[in-house]
Design a protein around this motif. Sequence first.
Motif, PDB file in Angstrom:
ATOM      1  N   ILE A  89       0.869  -1.172   0.000  1.00 22.00           N
ATOM      2  CA  ILE A  89       0.000   0.000   0.000  1.00 22.00           C
ATOM      3  C   ILE A  89       0.904   1.220   0.000  1.00 22.00           C
ATOM      4  CG2 ILE A  89      -1.807   1.278   1.212  1.00 22.00           C
ATOM      5  CD1 ILE A  89      -2.681  -1.432   2.430  1.00 22.00           C
ATOM      6  N   VAL A  90       0.739   2.049  -1.024  1.00 23.84           N
ATOM      7  CA  VAL A  90       1.515   3.283  -1.142  1.00 23.84           C
ATOM      8  C   VAL A  90       0.546   4.438  -1.364  1.00 23.84           C
ATOM      9  CG1 VAL A  90       3.539   2.071  -2.049  1.00 23.84           C
ATOM     10  CG2 VAL A  90       1.888   3.026  -3.638  1.00 23.84           C
ATOM     11  N   HIS A  91       1.031   5.648  -1.168  1.00 25.48           N
ATOM     12  CA  HIS A  91       0.177   6.820  -1.374  1.00 25.48           C
ATOM     13  C   HIS A  91       0.960   7.925  -2.060  1.00 25.48           C
ATOM     14  CE1 HIS A  91       1.964   9.313   1.802  1.00 25.48           C
ATOM     15  NE2 HIS A  91       2.124   8.178   2.454  1.00 25.48           N
ATOM     16  N   SER A  92       0.220   8.810  -2.682  1.00 25.30           N
ATOM     17  CA  SER A  92       0.817   9.958  -3.356  1.00 25.30           C
ATOM     18  C   SER A  92       1.030  11.087  -2.356  1.00 25.30           C
ATOM     19  CB  SER A  92      -0.116  10.446  -4.468  1.00 25.30           C
ATOM     20  OG  SER A  92      -1.287  11.016  -3.909  1.00 25.30           O
ATOM     21  N   GLU A  93       1.676  12.136  -2.841  1.00 24.67           N
ATOM     22  CA  GLU A  93       1.657  13.387  -2.104  1.00 24.67           C
ATOM     23  C   GLU A  93       0.273  13.996  -2.340  1.00 24.67           C
ATOM     24  OE1 GLU A  93       4.955  15.386  -3.845  1.00 24.67           O
ATOM     25  OE2 GLU A  93       4.183  15.117  -5.855  1.00 24.67           O
ATOM     26  N   LEU A  94      -0.011  15.119  -1.712  1.00 26.38           N
ATOM     27  CA  LEU A  94      -1.292  15.767  -1.978  1.00 26.38           C
ATOM     28  C   LEU A  94      -1.378  16.093  -3.463  1.00 26.38           C
ATOM     29  CD1 LEU A  94      -1.626  18.212   1.050  1.00 26.38           C
ATOM     30  CD2 LEU A  94      -2.879  16.089   0.669  1.00 26.38           C
ATOM     31  N   LEU A  95      -2.528  15.828  -4.048  1.00 23.47           N
ATOM     32  CA  LEU A  95      -2.717  16.076  -5.474  1.00 23.47           C
ATOM     33  C   LEU A  95      -2.931  17.572  -5.721  1.00 23.47           C
ATOM     34  CD1 LEU A  95      -4.914  12.960  -6.318  1.00 23.47           C
ATOM     35  CD2 LEU A  95      -2.436  13.233  -6.559  1.00 23.47           C
ATOM     36  N   GLU A  96      -3.094  17.936  -6.972  1.00 20.53           N
ATOM     37  CA  GLU A  96      -3.156  19.346  -7.370  1.00 20.53           C
ATOM     38  C   GLU A  96      -4.192  20.172  -6.617  1.00 20.53           C
ATOM     39  OE1 GLU A  96      -3.384  19.917 -11.580  1.00 20.53           O
ATOM     40  OE2 GLU A  96      -1.654  18.635 -11.934  1.00 20.53           O
ATOM     41  N   ASP A  97      -5.292  19.545  -6.194  1.00 15.85           N
ATOM     42  CA  ASP A  97      -6.320  20.303  -5.477  1.00 15.85           C
ATOM     43  C   ASP A  97      -5.921  20.596  -4.032  1.00 15.85           C
ATOM     44  OD1 ASP A  97      -6.677  17.885  -4.145  1.00 15.85           O
ATOM     45  OD2 ASP A  97      -8.708  17.559  -4.864  1.00 15.85           O
ATOM     46  N   GLY A  98      -4.804  20.022  -3.575  1.00 13.80           N
ATOM     47  CA  GLY A  98      -4.292  20.287  -2.231  1.00 13.80           C
ATOM     48  C   GLY A  98      -4.964  19.535  -1.112  1.00 13.80           C
TER      49      GLY A  98
END
Length: 90
Positions: free
Chosen positions: A14-23
Amino acid sequence: MMYPFMTLEDKTEIVHSELLEDGKSVKVYIEKPINGGFCSAECYLPEYRWENIEGFTSKEIESYQSFIESVAHIIIRLAGEGGFDNASNF
């Protein structure tokens, strides 16, 4: 960029992104090795919107949904801080 979050006993990652463009949104990616390949799925927080489900049963997705619901607040916080390695106070 994707950050490691957890490896389950059955080797599911299980991995996750940084906050996406919408913050405020975060992509959570789940990948489980199987013979000759992988099962995979994406879940977008905080909506719990599932996309690109490959090889997982609906029961497995329900189980992952419950798990992600229980740790979503941690994942969202980590996404804003650059994953475990950069997080403060964890």
